[in-house]
Design a protein around this motif. Structure first.
Motif, PDB file in Angstrom:
ATOM      1  N   LEU A  40      28.897  29.840  29.725  1.00 37.34           N
ATOM      2  CA  LEU A  40      29.994  29.643  30.669  1.00 37.34           C
ATOM      3  C   LEU A  40      31.345  30.047  30.087  1.00 37.34           C
ATOM      4  N   GLU A  41      31.551  29.783  28.807  1.00 35.45           N
ATOM      5  CA  GLU A  41      32.846  30.064  28.184  1.00 35.45           C
ATOM      6  C   GLU A  41      32.833  31.319  27.317  1.00 35.45           C
ATOM      7  N   ASP A  42      31.733  32.063  27.341  1.00 36.11           N
ATOM      8  CA  ASP A  42      31.599  33.188  26.414  1.00 36.11           C
ATOM      9  C   ASP A  42      32.534  34.348  26.753  1.00 36.11           C
ATOM     10  N   GLN A  43      32.685  34.642  28.023  1.00 41.52           N
ATOM     11  CA  GLN A  43      33.458  35.810  28.411  1.00 41.52           C
ATOM     12  C   GLN A  43      34.905  35.433  28.712  1.00 41.52           C
ATOM     13  N   CYS A  44      35.759  36.415  28.542  1.00 42.08           N
ATOM     14  CA  CYS A  44      37.197  36.222  28.724  1.00 42.08           C
ATOM     15  C   CYS A  44      37.524  35.820  30.160  1.00 42.08           C
ATOM     16  N   LEU A  45      38.571  35.031  30.310  1.00 43.87           N
ATOM     17  CA  LEU A  45      39.081  34.732  31.642  1.00 43.87           C
ATOM     18  C   LEU A  45      39.467  36.025  32.354  1.00 43.87           C
ATOM     19  N   THR A  46      39.124  36.119  33.624  1.00 42.78           N
ATOM     20  CA  THR A  46      39.553  37.278  34.403  1.00 42.78           C
ATOM     21  C   THR A  46      41.007  37.095  34.829  1.00 42.78           C
ATOM     22  N   ASN A  47      41.608  38.185  35.270  1.00 39.53           N
ATOM     23  CA  ASN A  47      42.982  38.093  35.748  1.00 39.53           C
ATOM     24  C   ASN A  47      43.080  37.149  36.950  1.00 39.53           C
ATOM     25  N   ASP A  48      42.056  37.169  37.812  1.00 46.07           N
ATOM     26  CA  ASP A  48      42.051  36.270  38.966  1.00 46.07           C
ATOM     27  C   ASP A  48      42.020  34.813  38.521  1.00 46.07           C
ATOM     28  N   GLU A  49      41.226  34.514  37.501  1.00 51.23           N
ATOM     29  CA  GLU A  49      41.164  33.132  37.001  1.00 51.23           C
ATOM     30  C   GLU A  49      42.492  32.719  36.376  1.00 51.23           C
ATOM     31  N   ILE A  50      43.130  33.645  35.713  1.00 53.76           N
ATOM     32  CA  ILE A  50      44.436  33.345  35.109  1.00 53.76           C
ATOM     33  C   ILE A  50      45.466  33.042  36.198  1.00 53.76           C
ATOM     34  N   ILE A  51      45.421  33.808  37.281  1.00 57.45           N
ATOM     35  CA  ILE A  51      46.323  33.532  38.402  1.00 57.45           C
ATOM     36  C   ILE A  51      46.079  32.123  38.943  1.00 57.45           C
ATOM     37  N   GLU A  52      44.809  31.726  39.030  1.00 54.70           N
ATOM     38  CA  GLU A  52      44.492  30.375  39.504  1.00 54.70           C
ATOM     39  C   GLU A  52      45.108  29.326  38.580  1.00 54.70           C
ATOM     40  N   ILE A  53      44.999  29.537  37.272  1.00 59.66           N
ATOM     41  CA  ILE A  53      45.548  28.579  36.309  1.00 59.66           C
ATOM     42  C   ILE A  53      47.066  28.505  36.427  1.00 59.66           C
ATOM     43  N   ARG A  54      47.702  29.657  36.569  1.00 52.73           N
ATOM     44  CA  ARG A  54      49.163  29.672  36.666  1.00 52.73           C
ATOM     45  C   ARG A  54      49.642  28.972  37.939  1.00 52.73           C
ATOM     46  N   ILE A  55      48.894  29.119  39.010  1.00 50.74           N
ATOM     47  CA  ILE A  55      49.249  28.396  40.236  1.00 50.74           C
ATOM     48  C   ILE A  55      49.058  26.898  40.030  1.00 50.74           C
ATOM     49  N   ALA A  56      47.945  26.523  39.398  1.00 49.25           N
ATOM     50  CA  ALA A  56      47.655  25.103  39.184  1.00 49.25           C
ATOM     51  C   ALA A  56      48.661  24.438  38.253  1.00 49.25           C
ATOM     52  N   ASN A  57      49.349  25.205  37.429  1.00 50.86           N
ATOM     53  CA  ASN A  57      50.344  24.641  36.518  1.00 50.86           C
ATOM     54  C   ASN A  57      51.708  24.434  37.177  1.00 50.86           C
ATOM     55  N   ARG A  58      51.831  24.788  38.448  1.00 46.70           N
ATOM     56  CA  ARG A  58      53.077  24.528  39.168  1.00 46.70           C
ATOM     57  C   ARG A  58      53.123  23.048  39.579  1.00 46.70           C
ATOM     58  N   SER A  59      54.233  22.666  40.181  1.00 49.95           N
ATOM     59  CA  SER A  59      54.339  21.298  40.690  1.00 49.95           C
ATOM     60  C   SER A  59      53.389  21.119  41.874  1.00 49.95           C
ATOM     61  N   TRP A  60      53.106  19.858  42.204  1.00 46.09           N
ATOM     62  CA  TRP A  60      52.189  19.575  43.309  1.00 46.09           C
ATOM     63  C   TRP A  60      52.690  20.193  44.608  1.00 46.09           C
ATOM     64  N   SER A  61      53.964  20.075  44.890  1.00 45.45           N
ATOM     65  CA  SER A  61      54.510  20.612  46.140  1.00 45.45           C
ATOM     66  C   SER A  61      54.501  22.138  46.149  1.00 45.45           C
ATOM     67  N   ASP A  62      54.773  22.733  45.001  1.00 49.04           N
ATOM     68  CA  ASP A  62      54.745  24.197  44.923  1.00 49.04           C
ATOM     69  C   ASP A  62      53.339  24.728  45.193  1.00 49.04           C
ATOM     70  N   ILE A  63      52.333  23.996  44.717  1.00 46.69           N
ATOM     71  CA  ILE A  63      50.954  24.421  44.944  1.00 46.69           C
ATOM     72  C   ILE A  63      50.639  24.428  46.435  1.00 46.69           C
ATOM     73  N   VAL A  64      51.058  23.383  47.129  1.00 42.84           N
ATOM     74  CA  VAL A  64      50.758  23.268  48.555  1.00 42.84           C
ATOM     75  C   VAL A  64      51.335  24.448  49.332  1.00 42.84           C
ATOM     76  N   PHE A  65      52.550  24.865  48.994  1.00 40.81           N
ATOM     77  CA  PHE A  65      53.234  25.901  49.771  1.00 40.81           C
ATOM     78  C   PHE A  65      53.201  27.269  49.096  1.00 40.81           C
ATOM     79  N   ALA A  66      52.404  27.427  48.039  1.00 38.54           N
ATOM     80  CA  ALA A  66      52.324  28.712  47.349  1.00 38.54           C
ATOM     81  C   ALA A  66      51.738  29.779  48.274  1.00 38.54           C
ATOM     82  N   ALA A  67      52.372  30.931  48.320  1.00 35.50           N
ATOM     83  CA  ALA A  67      51.882  32.049  49.131  1.00 35.50           C
ATOM     84  C   ALA A  67      50.880  32.839  48.314  1.00 35.50           C
TER      85      ALA A  67
END
Length: 506
Positions: A40-67
């Protein structure tokens, strides 16, 4: 649906002892856990997964209204997980859990449609399905999306059969939440609504069903506001619009995943004839499976056939219509819900197949195809994620001057900013375009560098589909290829790029 199915299903729920079928489904759940957690952890994070992490690191309200093109539930759960643990792979572990939990659920659903034997086949088919395994190992929302699809459909049939307020309430909660995972969950609800209309004529629970569907519709109303933000994001991506070839590949992926035949990278660049050549060895056995799926439908009750076809055709047709009319992407991921009717249909057909040899033959074909696809995903570098981390680690290890890093395609800028220390300047190059209309602008951006620089080249199908920029790099006197990894090339430049290179060269 068989008339005895509700009685059998209710008895299975109320019995205090586990049947052989239930023990088998439990064993298949363990198998699914093992398959989905392996590597599961062997391969590098994809760019799409990194985008998910960066969105998740925003504030709760920013996540709700993120475009970002998606409703917020997945990102909110991911944020909670990242708050508890600093493991960047938390999203993958969540998907692994979602995917594994779906195995017994689809078995319970098949039990509702038919019997315990069909339940075992359904859990087994999904446990090894390469497409479902892929999404269960990706830190994105699609495993959760499919989990809610299966859960909601199962709870719907349970509510129809048990006809209690608590059963309908459970359906309302699951279906209400499902819309906040993916907008296309609404297409599954549309299919269920049509199924309910067919059933309402002959059932005494139509009032409860009407109230439940109305409550679900009310729960989805906030999504209309969020959709305004996210629709524009989807339209701007313009990745893959609907086409006959895309539809054909979608059917292929439902059976074999993304790792049998051309890889995702090769698929973006290959001609249709070339892609077919890469899968020719599997065309005949997979055709046999498809033909059996069609012919085996006669073993299902008429009602089951119609209900499952509605769950297959309506989400697929709606996704195609959205791509054509709204200029949004068409992607296998968006119609992953179609795995549900495909798996349940095939499971019922196999469970009722009177010819044992044919039953065994179909199962062997599916096991062989699944095993090959899963092995390719783990061991064949053609099917690996782009190894961005390796390239950026190389930059850090071989550069002490914090030279600027240019990314092509610009889509990969998120990976560069994620893996590189903050001291490095990441510059996203404009897309070159298929005809090279942006090539001069990209070269001019690089030629503005004062001193040495790096060029990170990956996912050419997003920014350099004709590889014109790569030809410029290969023929340039002031740039050198420093290393290559699966899906990635890294160049070091020491002077201006020549914009007059003959792009007709291979």
């Amino acid at each position: 649906m068989s008339s005895v199915a509700p009685q059998v299903a209710v008895e299975a729920e109320s019995s205090g002892r586990l049947s052989v079928a239930e023990w088998t489904i439990g064993a298949l759940f363990v198998l699914a856990l093992a398959i989905r957690s392996y590597g599961l952890e062997d391969q590098c994070l994809t760019n799409d997964e990194i985008i998910e992490i960066r969105i998740a690191n925003r504030s709760w309200s920013d996540i709700v209204f993120a475009a970002d093109g998606f409703p917020p539930l997945h990102h909110l759960i991911l944020k909670a997980a990242l708050t508890v643990t600093d493991n960047e792979m938390a999203g993958r572990w969540l998907s692994m859990l979602y995917g594994s939990l779906t195995i017994p659920m689809i078995g319970w659903l098949a039990w509702r449609f038919a019997d315990s034997k069909a339940a075992v086949f359904a859990s087994g088919l999904l446990a090894i399905n390469p497409l479902h395994v892929y999404f269960s190992q990706e830190g994105r929302s699609y495993a959760l999306f499919f989990l809610f699809c299966v859960l909601s459909v199962w709870l719907y049939w349970r509510a129809i059969e048990i006809s209690t307020n608590s059963a309908w309430g459970a359906f309302v909660v699951a279906a209400g939440l499902g819309g906040y995972v993916h907008y296309y969950f609404g297409f599954v609800l549309l299919a269920l609504g049509i199924i309910w209309l067919r059933q309402a004529i002959s059932t005494t629970t139509w009032r409860q069903g009407a109230v439940a569907l109305a409550l679900i519709a009310v729960a989805q109303l906030p999504l209309l506001m969020l959709l305004g933000y996210d629709l524009g994001c989807q339209q701007s991506m313009q990745q893959t619009f609907f086409s006959v070839s895309a539809l054909g590949y979608t059917g292929w992926a439902w059976l074999t995943g993304f790792c049998l035949g051309p890889s995702l990278t090769e698929l973006h660049e290959a001609e249709l004839s070339s892609a077919i050549q890469k899968i020719c060895v599997w065309i005949i056995p997979m055709t046999i499976v498809v033909l059996y799926w069609l012919i085996g439908g006669r073993l299902l009750t008429r009602k089951s056939r119609v209900d499952l076809l509605l769950l297959l055709i309506i989400p697929l047709a709606a996704a195609c219509a959205a791509a054509l009319q709204m200029q949004v992407s068409f992607n296998v991921r968006y119609v992953v819900s179609c795995l549900l009717p495909l798996i349940v249909w095939l499971a019922i057909a196999l469970s009722k197949e009177p010819r044992r040899w044919l039953q065994v033959a179909i199962c062997l074909i599916l096991v062989a195809a699944s095993a090959t696809s899963l092995a390719n995903r783990q061991f064949d570098t053609r099917y690996f994620n782009e190894q961005s981390r390796a390239a950026f680690d190389y930059i850090v290890d071989h550069s002490d001057d914090n030279s600027p890093v240019y990314t092509m395609s610009n889509y990969m800028g998120d990976s560069a900013e994620y893996f590189l220390p903050e001291a490095y300047e990441v510059i996203q190059l404009d897309d070159v375009g298929r005809q090279g209309e942006g090539l001069t602008a990209a070269i001019e951006m690089i030629n503005q560098a004062d001193g040495p620089y790096w060029i990170f080249y990956s996912r050419p199908f997003h920014g350099d589909p004709a590889r014109l920029f790569r030809k410029t790099l290969s023929g340039g006197a002031n740039v050198e290829l420093m290393g290559s990894w699966p899906g990635v090339e890294l160049y070091r430049g020491s002077g201006p790029l020549d914009s007059a290179i003959d792009l007709s060269l291979p």
